[in-house]
Design a protein around this motif. Structure first.
Motif, PDB file in Angstrom:
ATOM      1  N   ALA A 127      -5.748  10.316  -6.420  1.00  7.61           N
ATOM      2  CA  ALA A 127      -6.178   9.685  -7.666  1.00  7.61           C
ATOM      3  C   ALA A 127      -6.968  10.650  -8.563  1.00  7.61           C
ATOM      4  O   ALA A 127      -6.682  10.758  -9.757  1.00  7.61           O
ATOM      5  N   PRO A 128      -7.953  11.382  -8.010  1.00 10.58           N
ATOM      6  CA  PRO A 128      -8.658  12.351  -8.868  1.00 10.58           C
ATOM      7  C   PRO A 128      -7.721  13.438  -9.413  1.00 10.58           C
ATOM      8  O   PRO A 128      -7.792  13.789 -10.589  1.00 10.58           O
ATOM      9  N   LEU A 129      -6.824  13.903  -8.546  1.00  9.12           N
ATOM     10  CA  LEU A 129      -5.856  14.920  -8.964  1.00  9.12           C
ATOM     11  C   LEU A 129      -4.986  14.377 -10.093  1.00  9.12           C
ATOM     12  O   LEU A 129      -4.704  15.056 -11.082  1.00  9.12           O
ATOM     13  N   PHE A 130      -4.613  13.126  -9.931  1.00  8.91           N
ATOM     14  CA  PHE A 130      -3.787  12.438 -10.915  1.00  8.91           C
ATOM     15  C   PHE A 130      -4.465  12.440 -12.285  1.00  8.91           C
ATOM     16  O   PHE A 130      -3.868  12.793 -13.294  1.00  8.91           O
ATOM     17  N   VAL A 131      -5.747  12.070 -12.292  1.00  4.68           N
ATOM     18  CA  VAL A 131      -6.486  12.010 -13.552  1.00  4.68           C
ATOM     19  C   VAL A 131      -6.556  13.395 -14.200  1.00  4.68           C
ATOM     20  O   VAL A 131      -6.366  13.543 -15.402  1.00  4.68           O
ATOM     21  N   ARG A 132      -6.776  14.408 -13.360  1.00  2.00           N
ATOM     22  CA  ARG A 132      -6.893  15.763 -13.905  1.00  2.00           C
ATOM     23  C   ARG A 132      -5.562  16.231 -14.510  1.00  2.00           C
ATOM     24  O   ARG A 132      -5.510  16.728 -15.620  1.00  2.00           O
ATOM     25  N   LYS A 133      -4.480  16.010 -13.745  1.00  2.00           N
ATOM     26  CA  LYS A 133      -3.156  16.417 -14.245  1.00  2.00           C
ATOM     27  C   LYS A 133      -2.847  15.713 -15.559  1.00  2.00           C
ATOM     28  O   LYS A 133      -2.290  16.297 -16.485  1.00  2.00           O
ATOM     29  N   LEU A 134      -3.213  14.454 -15.597  1.00  3.87           N
ATOM     30  CA  LEU A 134      -2.924  13.660 -16.784  1.00  3.87           C
ATOM     31  C   LEU A 134      -3.655  14.221 -17.995  1.00  3.87           C
ATOM     32  O   LEU A 134      -3.097  14.295 -19.092  1.00  3.87           O
ATOM     33  N   SER A 135      -4.894  14.646 -17.800  1.00  3.21           N
ATOM     34  CA  SER A 135      -5.653  15.150 -18.947  1.00  3.21           C
ATOM     35  C   SER A 135      -5.096  16.493 -19.404  1.00  3.21           C
ATOM     36  O   SER A 135      -5.069  16.797 -20.593  1.00  3.21           O
ATOM     37  N   ILE A 136      -4.598  17.288 -18.440  1.00  3.61           N
ATOM     38  CA  ILE A 136      -3.969  18.551 -18.833  1.00  3.61           C
ATOM     39  C   ILE A 136      -2.694  18.273 -19.612  1.00  3.61           C
ATOM     40  O   ILE A 136      -2.438  18.868 -20.655  1.00  3.61           O
ATOM     41  N   LEU A 137      -1.929  17.314 -19.105  1.00  4.76           N
ATOM     42  CA  LEU A 137      -0.685  16.926 -19.772  1.00  4.76           C
ATOM     43  C   LEU A 137      -0.974  16.481 -21.193  1.00  4.76           C
ATOM     44  O   LEU A 137      -0.283  16.851 -22.137  1.00  4.76           O
ATOM     45  N   GLN A 138      -2.025  15.676 -21.320  1.00  4.48           N
ATOM     46  CA  GLN A 138      -2.406  15.155 -22.625  1.00  4.48           C
ATOM     47  C   GLN A 138      -2.771  16.303 -23.568  1.00  4.48           C
ATOM     48  O   GLN A 138      -2.403  16.318 -24.722  1.00  4.48           O
ATOM     49  N   LEU A 155       0.836  -1.202   0.000  1.00  4.96           N
ATOM     50  CA  LEU A 155       0.000   0.000   0.000  1.00  4.96           C
ATOM     51  C   LEU A 155       0.873   1.255   0.000  1.00  4.96           C
ATOM     52  O   LEU A 155       0.626   2.210  -0.738  1.00  4.96           O
ATOM     53  N   LEU A 156       1.906   1.216   0.834  1.00  4.12           N
ATOM     54  CA  LEU A 156       2.822   2.363   0.888  1.00  4.12           C
ATOM     55  C   LEU A 156       3.493   2.594  -0.456  1.00  4.12           C
ATOM     56  O   LEU A 156       3.646   3.724  -0.922  1.00  4.12           O
ATOM     57  N   ALA A 157       3.870   1.490  -1.096  1.00  4.45           N
ATOM     58  CA  ALA A 157       4.557   1.610  -2.382  1.00  4.45           C
ATOM     59  C   ALA A 157       3.636   2.263  -3.416  1.00  4.45           C
ATOM     60  O   ALA A 157       4.059   3.121  -4.192  1.00  4.45           O
ATOM     61  N   VAL A 158       2.369   1.871  -3.400  1.00  2.00           N
ATOM     62  CA  VAL A 158       1.412   2.460  -4.342  1.00  2.00           C
ATOM     63  C   VAL A 158       1.303   3.955  -4.080  1.00  2.00           C
ATOM     64  O   VAL A 158       1.356   4.785  -4.999  1.00  2.00           O
ATOM     65  N   PHE A 159       1.181   4.279  -2.806  1.00  2.00           N
ATOM     66  CA  PHE A 159       1.067   5.691  -2.436  1.00  2.00           C
ATOM     67  C   PHE A 159       2.290   6.475  -2.904  1.00  2.00           C
ATOM     68  O   PHE A 159       2.177   7.525  -3.542  1.00  2.00           O
ATOM     69  N   LEU A 160       3.468   5.932  -2.619  1.00  4.79           N
ATOM     70  CA  LEU A 160       4.705   6.615  -3.004  1.00  4.79           C
ATOM     71  C   LEU A 160       4.773   6.808  -4.517  1.00  4.79           C
ATOM     72  O   LEU A 160       5.196   7.855  -5.009  1.00  4.79           O
ATOM     73  N   SER A 214      -2.608   6.589   4.224  1.00  3.25           N
ATOM     74  CA  SER A 214      -2.085   7.076   2.953  1.00  3.25           C
ATOM     75  C   SER A 214      -2.907   6.528   1.795  1.00  3.25           C
ATOM     76  O   SER A 214      -3.122   7.206   0.794  1.00  3.25           O
ATOM     77  N   PHE A 215      -3.400   5.309   1.953  1.00  2.00           N
ATOM     78  CA  PHE A 215      -4.217   4.745   0.892  1.00  2.00           C
ATOM     79  C   PHE A 215      -5.540   5.492   0.775  1.00  2.00           C
ATOM     80  O   PHE A 215      -6.060   5.717  -0.318  1.00  2.00           O
ATOM     81  N   ARG A 216      -6.046   5.908   1.942  1.00  2.00           N
ATOM     82  CA  ARG A 216      -7.295   6.657   1.939  1.00  2.00           C
ATOM     83  C   ARG A 216      -7.073   8.012   1.248  1.00  2.00           C
ATOM     84  O   ARG A 216      -7.875   8.442   0.412  1.00  2.00           O
ATOM     85  N   ILE A 217      -5.953   8.665   1.594  1.00  2.00           N
ATOM     86  CA  ILE A 217      -5.626   9.939   0.955  1.00  2.00           C
ATOM     87  C   ILE A 217      -5.494   9.742  -0.548  1.00  2.00           C
ATOM     88  O   ILE A 217      -5.981  10.537  -1.351  1.00  2.00           O
ATOM     89  N   LEU A 218      -4.860   8.638  -0.899  1.00  4.31           N
ATOM     90  CA  LEU A 218      -4.670   8.324  -2.319  1.00  4.31           C
ATOM     91  C   LEU A 218      -6.011   8.262  -3.034  1.00  4.31           C
ATOM     92  O   LEU A 218      -6.211   8.866  -4.090  1.00  4.31           O
ATOM     93  N   ASN A 219      -6.942   7.524  -2.429  1.00  8.80           N
ATOM     94  CA  ASN A 219      -8.244   7.360  -3.065  1.00  8.80           C
ATOM     95  C   ASN A 219      -9.044   8.644  -3.128  1.00  8.80           C
ATOM     96  O   ASN A 219      -9.682   8.945  -4.128  1.00  8.80           O
ATOM     97  N   ARG A 220      -8.975   9.370  -2.015  1.00 11.59           N
ATOM     98  CA  ARG A 220      -9.806  10.572  -1.936  1.00 11.59           C
ATOM     99  C   ARG A 220      -9.238  11.722  -2.756  1.00 11.59           C
ATOM    100  O   ARG A 220      -9.963  12.396  -3.482  1.00 11.59           O
ATOM    101  N   PHE A 221      -7.945  11.966  -2.623  1.00 14.74           N
ATOM    102  CA  PHE A 221      -7.379  13.189  -3.197  1.00 14.74           C
ATOM    103  C   PHE A 221      -6.415  12.946  -4.355  1.00 14.74           C
ATOM    104  O   PHE A 221      -6.531  13.571  -5.398  1.00 14.74           O
TER     105      PHE A 221
END
Lengths: 566, 258
Positions: free
Chosen positions: A285-296, A175-180, A276-283
């Motif tokens: 992951a959505p941020l990740f998707v948004r950044k990715l779409s901007i990058l794209q 779980l930590l590795a995923v978060f990192l 950290s996994f909860r933070i990952l899911n809540r904040f």
């Protein structure tokens, strides 16, 4: 394998809280994703000859499993539980994070999904669950492959309770590795465009390859060198490291020792990963998707500005020219003869920095220099520090002087391969009387870009260890190396740079050539060895070497078309 | 009297600080071929991604087939087909596997998808390649597979994003012919391109978009008449490749000579 997984998934249907057509669609997506995972080319496995039909993934998993058993056996053989546990968890964390970064990145960063799946009548719930299940299956497979060896030995030696605790802390580590990983990616996104992100991933892949190559060679030796039987003592900063929490948790259950330190560690080990996994899911992951779409979108607007499609590489390249090109143009004006050689020099300089294929194959080779240094220079019995102190009395600086050439000369062959080998029509359509100047330029480029800096480091190291009395050896060594290098370029098959398809079968006769190269190097090293301490002779012979070297360079420069292989 | 099948009001879209669409308004009636034309980066793909329900964080209203694209995205997606640009396919799959995947996402049974895919691939001359992985395919071949994937479920509206790029001359004729036949069958085709000459012959209506706003709307002939007024001229010549380009070509040769 994946049939079984899909079957288990079907059995778990009531637990997933997803029914009807959503479930069917989710299964279709997961099934396809698993099929694609199987076929993906695993980056760290590129060098090996591959056939299309092979299941890449199971080979990687098997490899990790075997390494896991080797690592796990240390748990069985060594008695210091805490030390081995720290070691095992650190290995686990490292391997998981590296796998996620290097191999799973193509899944995490893939935005083709948006175009292919989101335009279909698929509910967002089905897509979300499919992605979730896919990632979980991926993690599960790798967790088992990496960890199983250790768990088996933990169960065997320390019994059920310890086995289960180790199993649990392993999963918490995942779980930590995923978060990192997510965290790292968000950090990278912040500063870069998509091309940069891919570059950074490439460097992680190179790092991973180096880790394995070095690990294989050094790990068995290290076991002897470092006295692992002594207990580790944790002080201050050590408590920041997750493997330390995890191993103290394991120790607590093994020794039934629940003092305040251990209870604290157990709490942290459980709470931090889950939180950290909860933070990952809540904040995240959505941020990740948004950044990715901007990058794209950045990418498509970048392409939009230049010629569509074709301009992609170019437009990204133009961002990152910077100081590098000025260094290369400075060198090329100093050491190259004529326009053609200079152009070849500068192009090779740029391409070697940007071409992934080259970097993936060449850079790990540079790590061999470090490895050979450790193996040869520091070999011998006793501990490393004693060897280090004894160094000035030896003549091991010869290793330092001649090691770099052995790996860097591989660049001569590597430079001829390129994914876009078709583009080499440019050499053939240009009015070149002597293609030799192109080969000379490329060869010089590698020499100046890679050999000179490495040799400088080696010089600094030699001067640091042996003092100024080796200056004559360093001077002589430099010209000897230059002689070797130009000799290699002369005897190797002459291919134009970036003109061959990667992964084609090597021609025969390579062994004989390698033997000749080895003999020449041994001869020169032998001569050098005999001359150690005779400064006048060394310094007098250096110009002789230089003259032979210049002759070799001239020979390359004047190569006719008939000598070029296609 | 046809009801509008696409209706867009005051559509805005931004990525970060970059405003891509600056208030798009349009109504499209059922049947016919609509060319959505503009220079690269004008916002064509973004509009199409919004109308197909791929992007939903836009501002303004958009209805497709009378349904709100945000609220009823699933229902809309069942009845539209989308062919993305840049040959976006899962390249490690074979055409049959890919089409099977897409078909089943639409809820078509596996056997039905297989026979249909096979027939359509044969019509495109890809029968031999049906079981080869697509990473060895040319852009045109991937584009053909994508075309099939967007039409498998017999949609009412078909959105195509630069569908002809990378196709060889014969395939271009075939695709144009297919689009004509689809129109005859009563389908609506919404079609983006950055080249005017590709669409002028087959489009019933052309919508010109530039810097995220519609600057002209009508048949090719009306547009040609309007072309001499204001900002339209610049864009029009850019897209049709006449006028200004000629002087640029002259300048190009001059620079070359130096």
């Amino acid at each position: 394998m994946e049939k079984l997984l899909l079957h288990i998934l079907r059995l778990m249907k009531p637990l997933l809280g997803i029914g009807g057509s959503d479930f069917d669609q989710m299964m279709v997506i997961v099934e396809t994703k698993l099929l694609m995972d199987k076929r993906r080319v695993y980056m760290n496995w590129r060098n090996s000859q591959q056939k299309e039909g092979r299941n890449q993934m199971s080979r990687v998993l098997l490899f990790y499993f075997v390494i896991g058993i080797l690592m796990g056996s240390s748990l069985y053989v060594l008695d210091n539980f805490l030390t081995v546990m720290v070691f095992m968890h650190a290995y686990f964390l490292f391997m998981m994070a590296m796998t996620l970064i290097t191999d799973f990145s193509s899944v995490l960063l893939d935005t083709t999904d948006n175009l292919i799946i989101f335009s279909r009548p698929v509910s967002s719930k089905a897509v979300f669950m499919a992605r979730m299940v896919h990632i979980l299956i991926y993690l599960l497979q790798f967790t088992i492959a990496i960890g199983a060896g250790g768990w088996i030995f933990a169960f065997l030696k320390y019994g059920m309770v310890s086995g289960f605790v180790f199993l649990s802390t392993s999963i918490l580590t995942v779980l930590l590795a995923v978060f990192l990983t997510y965290f790292l990616y968000l950090g990278i996104f912040r500063f870069s465009n998509e091309q940069r992100v891919k570059d950074i991933v490439t460097y992680f892949q190179i790092g991973m390859t180096i880790f394995f190559t070095l690990g294989f060679q050094l790990f068995p030796r290290m076991i002897n060198m470092v006295d692992i039987r002594h207990a580790v003592e944790f002080r201050g900063w050590a408590f920041v490291l997750p493997p330390v929490w995890m191993s103290l948790t394991n120790e607590a259950f093994l020794n039934r020792n629940f003092d305040s330190l251990h209870v604290w560690m157990i709490c942290i080990s459980v709470i931090v990963p889950l939180l950290s996994f909860r933070i990952l899911n809540r904040f995240l992951a959505p941020l990740f998707v948004r950044k990715l779409s901007i990058l794209q979108n950045d990418r498509s607007s970048l392409i939009g500005r230049t010629d569509k499609g074709l301009g992609e590489e170019q437009s990204h390249g133009s961002i990152s020219t910077g100081s590098r090109s000025t260094i290369s143009s400075l060198f090329s004006s100093l050491v190259c003869k004529g326009f053609v050689e200079g152009a070849s020099f500068e192009t090779t300089w740029m391409m070697t920095s940007r071409d992934k294929g080259f970097r993936m194959q060449f850079y790990p080779g540079l790590a061999y220099i470090l490895m050979f240094f450790l193996v040869f220079v520091l070999k011998g019995k006793g501990d490393i520090m004693a060897n280090w102190h004894d160094l000035p009395g030896t003549q091991n600086f010869l290793w330092l002087i001649y090691l770099p050439m052995m790996t860097i000369s591989s660049g001569i062959t590597l430079i001829s391969f390129n994914e876009h080998f078709n583009a080499s029509w440019i050499f053939h359509s240009s009015p070149l009387s002597s293609p030799g100047s192109i080969i000379a330029g490329a060869a010089k480029s590698i020499f100046f870009k890679y050999f000179i800096p490495v040799y400088m480091i080696m010089c600094a190291l030699c001067l640091f260890i042996w003092g100024t009395e080796v200056v004559d050896d360093l001077v002589f060594g430099f010209f000897c190396n230059g002689l070797c290098y130009t000799f290699f370029v002369n005897v190797s098959d002459h291919y134009l740079p970036f003109s061959r398809q990667p992964n084609v079968r090597q021609q025969s006769g390579r062994f004989a050539k390698a033997m000749i190269q080895l003999m020449v190097v041994s001869l020169l090293v032998g001569v050098h060895y005999l001359l150690i301490g005779r400064s006048i002779l060394l310094l007098a012979l250096a110009p002789v070497m230089a003259i032979i070297m210049l002759y070799f360079i001239h020979r390359i420069q004047t190569l006719p078309w008939s000598a070029i292989k296609i | 009297m046809n009801l509008p099948v696409i209706s867009v009001r005051n559509l805005h879209m931004r990525y970060g600080h970059n405003e891509v669409l600056k208030g798009i308004d349009m109504e499209v009636e059922s049947g016919g071929i609509i060319g959505y034309i503009g220079p690269n980066g004008a916002g064509k793909s973004t509009t199409i991604k919004i109308l197909t329900g791929i992007i939903n964080d836009f501002e303004g209203d958009a209805t497709v087939l009378g349904m709100d694209i945000r609220r009823d995205a699933l229902e809309v997606k069942k009845r539209i087909g989308y062919i993305p640009e840049n040959a976006a396919v899962y390249e490690v799959l074979t055409p049959m596997e890919f089409l099977g995947f897409v078909g089943r996402l639409h809820g078509i049974p596996r056997t039905a998808v297989e026979s249909k895919s096979h027939d359509l691939l044969s019509l495109f001359g890809l029968a031999e390649k049906a079981d080869h992985r697509m990473n060895s395919f040319s852009k045109g071949m991937k584009q053909k597979v994508l075309l099939i994937s967007g039409l498998l479920h017999n949609p009412d509206i078909i959105f195509l994003d630069e569908p002809l790029s990378g196709l060889d001359a014969n395939a271009v004729i075939l695709v144009k012919e297919i689009l004509g036949q689809l129109k005859k069958a009563g389908k609506t085709i919404f079609y983006s391109s950055h080249l005017m000459d590709v669409v002028e012959k087959i489009s019933d209506r052309i919508i010109l978009i530039h810097h995220g706003a519609i600057i002209a709307d009508g048949t090719f002939d009306t547009l040609k008449e309007q072309a001499h007024t204001g900002s339209l001229e610049n864009v029009f010549t850019q897209l049709t490749g006449s006028g200004e380009q000629e002087s640029r070509a002259g300048a190009f040769v001059d620079v070359m000579k130096n």
